[in-house]
Scaffold this active site. Structure first.
Site, PDB file in Angstrom:
ATOM      1  CB  ILE A   1      -0.942   0.023   1.225  1.00 23.26           C
ATOM      2  CG1 ILE A   1      -1.935  -1.135   1.171  1.00 23.26           C
ATOM      3  CG2 ILE A   1      -1.682   1.357   1.290  1.00 23.26           C
ATOM      4  CD1 ILE A   1      -2.837  -1.206   2.394  1.00 23.26           C
ATOM      5  N   GLY A   2       1.878   1.275   0.864  1.00 30.22           N
ATOM      6  CA  GLY A   2       2.720   2.459   0.966  1.00 30.22           C
ATOM      7  C   GLY A   2       4.001   2.166   1.724  1.00 30.22           C
TER       8      GLY A   2
ATOM      9  N   GLY B   1       9.915   6.026   5.768  1.00 24.56           N
ATOM     10  CA  GLY B   1      11.251   5.797   6.288  1.00 24.56           C
ATOM     11  C   GLY B   1      11.302   4.785   7.418  1.00 24.56           C
ATOM     12  CG  MET B   2       9.617   3.964  11.836  1.00 23.00           C
ATOM     13  SD  MET B   2      11.324   3.728  12.358  1.00 23.00           S
ATOM     14  CE  MET B   2      11.055   2.773  13.853  1.00 23.00           C
TER      15      MET B   2
ATOM     16  CE  LYS C   1       1.937   2.183  10.164  1.00 20.11           C
ATOM     17  NZ  LYS C   1       2.416   2.959   8.982  1.00 20.11           N
TER      18      LYS C   1
ATOM     19  CG  ASP D   1       5.141  12.253  11.749  1.00 21.14           C
ATOM     20  OD1 ASP D   1       5.320  13.406  11.300  1.00 21.14           O
ATOM     21  OD2 ASP D   1       5.430  11.226  11.113  1.00 21.14           O
TER      22      ASP D   1
END
Length: 203
Positions: free
Chosen positions: A20-21, A24-25, A43, A136
């Site tokens: 999906i995406g 950086g982390m 994730k 964030d």
């Protein structure tokens, strides 16, 4: 991380289906949870971070904290775990894309801006009352469900990165364009940090 596609996690319960995406982390995949027959977002944290034993301990603590957040405009965390030297979070999958995508499509009406601000502001307020600062807030971390409601995601990820400054060589973590002055200077932060970032998002 594309090598995970087609593989399973948690004794076969979560099937990794497509990318999906990527940030950086972490990398986010569309997944399928077999035992309840639903799509989920998985994730997977970066391999560099996942190999650190201290980071794994903090990851588990942060995951438990995030899982306790129960608010209609915070993306729910269903599960978390470690497998084959990777750490992963299993969250609700939302089909409406991100606010970042929405902004790129053109002008947003004042009515929609007001609704998004109210929904995400409520989520930030709730989290702060639980003693949690997001750190964030940005359009990419605001997702929409199929009905167009906004939900805030990625709680705890910035905090984990911040405490792993040795992995990145910097003590400042976040997205510079949305970062409050105190966060940019590596100073102590509070709920005001998230309010500042939400103000930038609204602007």
């Amino acid at each position: 991380m594309t090598g995970l596609i087609g593989k399973t996690l948690n004794n076969g319960n979560y099937e990794v289906r497509e990318l999906i995406g990527k940030g950086g982390m972490a990398t986010v995949y569309l997944g399928y949870q077999k035992n309840v027959d639903r799509q989920v977002a998985i994730k997977v944290l970066s391999a560099q971070a996942s190999m650190d034993a201290e980071f794994k301990e903090r990851f588990e603590l942060e995951a438990k904290t995030i899982a306790r957040l129960q608010h209609p405009h915070i993306l729910p965390l269903y599960d978390y775990g470690a497998q084959d030297d990777i750490l992963y979070l299993v969250m609700a999958y939302l089909s409406g894309g991100t606010l970042e995508n929405r902004i790129a499509q053109g002008e947003i009406t004042l009515a929609d801006i007001e609704r998004i601000l109210r929904e995400i502001g409520g989520a930030i307020d709730y989290a702060y009352r639980q003693g949690i600062v997001h750190r964030d807030i940005k359009p990419a971390n605001i997702l929409f469900d199929g009905e167009g409601h906004a939900l805030l995601t990625d709680f705890g990820i910035a905090k984990l990165t911040e405490r792993s400054a040795g992995l990145t060589g910097t003590n400042v973590v976040g997205t510079p364009a949305y970062m409050s002055p105190e966060q940019a200077q590596g100073m102590e932060i509070s709920g005001a940090t998230d309010i500042y970032a939400l103000g930038v998002v609204t602007f």
